[in-house]
Design a protein around this motif. Structure first.
Motif, PDB file in Angstrom:
ATOM      1  N   TYR A  44      21.673  55.754 -10.527  1.00 53.50           N
ATOM      2  CA  TYR A  44      21.302  55.183 -11.825  1.00 53.50           C
ATOM      3  C   TYR A  44      20.343  56.110 -12.565  1.00 53.50           C
ATOM      4  CZ  TYR A  44      19.916  51.760 -15.312  1.00 53.50           C
ATOM      5  OH  TYR A  44      19.683  51.120 -16.497  1.00 53.50           O
ATOM      6  N   ASP A  45      19.310  56.570 -11.857  1.00 54.90           N
ATOM      7  CA  ASP A  45      18.338  57.472 -12.484  1.00 54.90           C
ATOM      8  C   ASP A  45      18.999  58.783 -12.910  1.00 54.90           C
ATOM      9  OD1 ASP A  45      16.498  55.552 -12.034  1.00 54.90           O
ATOM     10  OD2 ASP A  45      15.162  56.772 -10.778  1.00 54.90           O
ATOM     11  N   ALA A  46      19.911  59.279 -12.086  1.00 56.84           N
ATOM     12  CA  ALA A  46      20.593  60.537 -12.412  1.00 56.84           C
ATOM     13  C   ALA A  46      21.439  60.376 -13.679  1.00 56.84           C
ATOM     14  CB  ALA A  46      21.481  60.980 -11.244  1.00 56.84           C
ATOM     15  N   ALA A  79      26.571  66.712  -8.179  1.00 54.07           N
ATOM     16  CA  ALA A  79      26.129  66.333  -6.842  1.00 54.07           C
ATOM     17  C   ALA A  79      24.826  65.569  -7.022  1.00 54.07           C
ATOM     18  CB  ALA A  79      25.902  67.579  -5.990  1.00 54.07           C
ATOM     19  N   LEU A  80      24.672  64.490  -6.299  1.00 55.58           N
ATOM     20  CA  LEU A  80      23.481  63.668  -6.494  1.00 55.58           C
ATOM     21  C   LEU A  80      22.208  64.404  -6.069  1.00 55.58           C
ATOM     22  CD1 LEU A  80      22.342  60.933  -7.334  1.00 55.58           C
ATOM     23  CD2 LEU A  80      22.759  60.126  -4.998  1.00 55.58           C
ATOM     24  N   LEU A  81      22.328  65.185  -4.995  1.00 56.85           N
ATOM     25  CA  LEU A  81      21.166  65.915  -4.486  1.00 56.85           C
ATOM     26  C   LEU A  81      21.517  67.391  -4.370  1.00 56.85           C
ATOM     27  CD1 LEU A  81      20.170  63.350  -1.719  1.00 56.85           C
ATOM     28  CD2 LEU A  81      18.851  63.882  -3.794  1.00 56.85           C
ATOM     29  N   VAL A 437      28.984  62.566  -7.709  1.00 58.37           N
ATOM     30  CA  VAL A 437      28.987  61.515  -8.734  1.00 58.37           C
ATOM     31  C   VAL A 437      29.904  61.903  -9.889  1.00 58.37           C
ATOM     32  CG1 VAL A 437      27.559  60.068 -10.228  1.00 58.37           C
ATOM     33  CG2 VAL A 437      26.557  61.086  -8.167  1.00 58.37           C
ATOM     34  N   ARG A 438      30.891  61.057 -10.129  1.00 57.64           N
ATOM     35  CA  ARG A 438      31.828  61.241 -11.244  1.00 57.64           C
ATOM     36  C   ARG A 438      32.007  59.918 -11.951  1.00 57.64           C
ATOM     37  NH1 ARG A 438      35.191  65.338 -11.259  1.00 57.64           N
ATOM     38  NH2 ARG A 438      35.313  66.654  -9.421  1.00 57.64           N
ATOM     39  N   GLU A 439      32.026  59.974 -13.269  1.00 59.15           N
ATOM     40  CA  GLU A 439      32.286  58.783 -14.087  1.00 59.15           C
ATOM     41  C   GLU A 439      31.460  57.586 -13.639  1.00 59.15           C
ATOM     42  OE1 GLU A 439      36.487  58.267 -14.691  1.00 59.15           O
ATOM     43  OE2 GLU A 439      36.776  60.410 -14.983  1.00 59.15           O
ATOM     44  N   VAL A 492      32.096  69.513  -8.607  1.00 53.76           N
ATOM     45  CA  VAL A 492      30.978  68.984  -9.386  1.00 53.76           C
ATOM     46  C   VAL A 492      29.892  70.055  -9.507  1.00 53.76           C
ATOM     47  CG1 VAL A 492      31.416  66.605  -8.635  1.00 53.76           C
ATOM     48  CG2 VAL A 492      29.772  68.027  -7.370  1.00 53.76           C
ATOM     49  N   LEU A 493      29.026  69.880 -10.496  1.00 53.08           N
ATOM     50  CA  LEU A 493      27.918  70.804 -10.692  1.00 53.08           C
ATOM     51  C   LEU A 493      26.805  70.452  -9.720  1.00 53.08           C
ATOM     52  CD1 LEU A 493      27.803  70.742 -14.607  1.00 53.08           C
ATOM     53  CD2 LEU A 493      28.976  72.395 -13.122  1.00 53.08           C
ATOM     54  N   ASP A 494      26.107  71.477  -9.270  1.00 57.16           N
ATOM     55  CA  ASP A 494      25.138  71.270  -8.206  1.00 57.16           C
ATOM     56  C   ASP A 494      24.018  72.303  -8.352  1.00 57.16           C
ATOM     57  OD1 ASP A 494      23.983  70.471  -5.828  1.00 57.16           O
ATOM     58  OD2 ASP A 494      25.710  70.909  -4.553  1.00 57.16           O
TER      59      ASP A 494
END
Ligand code: ADP
Ligand code: MG
Ligand code: MG
Length: 499
Positions: A44-46, A79-81, A437-439, A492-494
């Motif tokens: 959510y924060d991301a 990427a989340l992290l 994380v996508r969409e 995904v971007l990371d």
């Protein structure tokens, strides 16, 4: 000059508590131990952060999202992290960036080497052939490029078995995500500032990433060298571009920090509105162009008609600074990469033995298809190879059993078509569980990563004005997918977490 400030900039200040040795003993963080509720909070924060800071792309479900800014926006796939990455390999990749920049420049000046290396490919691949025709025309008219601007991204994977950093490819045209790359690093830093204690991670281990401003600064300096205060920077764009915000970030820094105007034109528009004055000035839509920045023109689909080819030639014939010139573009082909990996070839372009050794250390196995021994091996064990045509933008390579089938087919069909491809050793990076994380939704996947190091190079005749590493981009994809393009929908971007 490779400056020290670049090197210092690359080093994240390591002010976090535990020692590096302690950290590297155990896995950086174990995604298994986080419950869904906690991960949802991070997601959510991301998503909020991405929306507020412009870490966005066009949403493909909106028809106009590739044309009209602000209509149909979606957070970028992320990427989340950040992904753990050993500091020694990070330093190695940063260290070779200016050497690769210099290599591209040297190779670009050797028109004969480019033409000879690609002479067989020319017969087998019509797209490369058209690019070579423009290059030949420039050689015939003795056209020289005094001001040369390179905005590159050299991509690497860390081979798990041999523990070596191996180059996937060198991009010399349309190196993407320098605009969004910085933001991903900042997003991860921000998340670690909020949740680092819980995660056992320290935000300062994500290296500072100034990719956007470093590329924009290089363009601004090229604009200054061109020395026409009324001239603009022209971004050559595809008619529809859902990755437009990545590009707009660059233009925004040019405008706000350097007071330079950017215009965006498709190749078809350049053909319509463009001309070259007698003194070489490129005029498009009535405006003089100082720098042409290509974010299109790297793929056959960018040239649906002769108009686009006319536009490319027109630009090349002008005195505008081209990023890239046709010679820089061709220097980034897979075939040239493979030629440069042959014994003795780097020595033709670089003098410093240590530099040569550093580059060679990053070269994976690369072969042309006229080597019967390697063909035999690749047919026997196709899973150990990747077959590459002379294409850019992801989604073009051949893997696994298809390698075998294609090699057998080419053996039957005779020699000529062979030259359209190169063979490369397949690199196997470490697979780990990651949150992608996508969409708006996260998935826990087995994933692998590819590190891209941006490099900026600017010179005017004998004067090297910029030669530096210019930020980075990690791209992470599910390990079952062969290809890695973010725009192509595979990755995904990371960013990276130094360990
Ligand atoms: P492109 O110019 O289309 O991006 P690349 O050479 O980068 O072509 O290949 C696209 C993707 O294919 C890479 O991002 C990577 O994920 C994968 N790939 C390319 N070469 C190799 C290799 N030697 N080993 C493993 N994967 C590779
Ligand atoms: Mg490429
Ligand atoms: Mg690539």
């Amino acid at each position: 000059p490779r400056n020290l400030s670049t090197q210092l900039r690359n080093q994240a200040p390591l002010r976090c508590g535990r020692s590096l040795e302690m950290e590297s003993q155990k896995p950086m963080f174990d995604v298994e131990k986080f419950d869904d509720e906690f991960v949802q909070k991070l997601v959510y924060d991301a998503l909020v952060w991405s929306s507020l800071h412009g870490l966005v792309v066009g949403d493909k479900t909106y028809q106009k999202s590739g044309k009209v800014p602000g209509v149909g926006m979606m957070h970028a796939p992320i990427a989340l992290l950040p992904t753990p990455f050993p500091e020694i390999y990070w330093k190695q990749a940063c260290e070779v960036a200016p050497i690769f920049n210099e290599l591209v420049d040297r190779v670009s000046l050797d028109g004969k080497f480019i033409q000879d290396s690609l002479s067989r490919t020319k017969k087998a691949d019509i797209f490369t052939s058209r690019l070579l025709d423009i290059h030949s025309k420039m050689l015939e008219s003795n056209k020289t490029e005094d001001i040369r601007l390179g905005l590159h991204r050299s991509d690497y994977m860390l081979d798990e078995e041999t523990k070596s950093l191996l180059q996937i490819e060198m991009n010399t045209i349309s190196s993407s995500f320098s605009g969004l790359g910085r933001l991903v690093s900042e997003l991860h830093q921000s998340l670690l500032r909020s949740y680092g204690d819980h995660l056992g991670l320290c935000s300062e281990r994500v290296p500072r990433n100034a990719s956007t401003s470093q590329f924009a600064d290089a363009m601004a300096k090229a604009w200054l060298e061109y020395n026409n205060p009324r001239a603009v920077v022209m971004v050559v764009v595809q008619p529809e571009e859902r990755n437009m915000y990545d590009q707009h970030w660059q233009s925004s820094v040019l405008r706000e920090k350097h007071n330079i105007v950017t215009i965006r034109k498709t190749l078809a528009e350049v053909e319509n509105e463009g001309r070259v004055q007698e003194d070489g000035t490129l005029i498009v839509g009535g405006q003089a162009v100082a720098v042409v920045y290509f974010r299109s023109g790297y793929s056959p689909t960018d040239y649906p008609s002769e108009s686009e080819w006319n536009a490319r030639l027109l630009i090349e014939q002008s005195s505008a600074v081209k990023c890239p010139s046709i010679a820089y573009h061709l220097t980034g082909t897979k075939k040239i990469q493979q030629e440069l990996a042959k014994p003795g070839v780097l020595e033709r372009f670089l003098d410093n033995k240590e530099d040569i050794a550093k580059l060679r250390k990053c070269f994976a196995g690369l072969w042309s298809l006229d080597d019967p021994e390697i063909i035999k091996k690749a047919i026997e064990k196709p899973e150990l190879f990747v077959m590459k045509p002379q294409r850019e933008g992801g989604g073009n390579n051949i893997y696994g059993d298809d390698v075998k089938e294609n090699l057998l087919r080419l053996q039957k069909e005779g020699e000529e078509e062979n030259a359209a491809y190169t063979l490369m050793q397949r690199i196997f990076p470490k697979v780990s569980n990651m949150f992608l994380v996508r969409e708006g939704v996260y998935h826990k996947d087995q994933a692998i990563s590819e590190l891209g190091i941006y490099g900026a190079y600017l010179r005017n005749k004998e004067r090297v004005i910029i030669n530096e590493q210019s930020g980075y981009l990690m791209r992470t994809k599910v390990s079952s997918s062969n290809e890695g393009g973010v725009a192509a929908g595979f990755a995904v971007l990371d960013s990276i977490y130094l360990n």
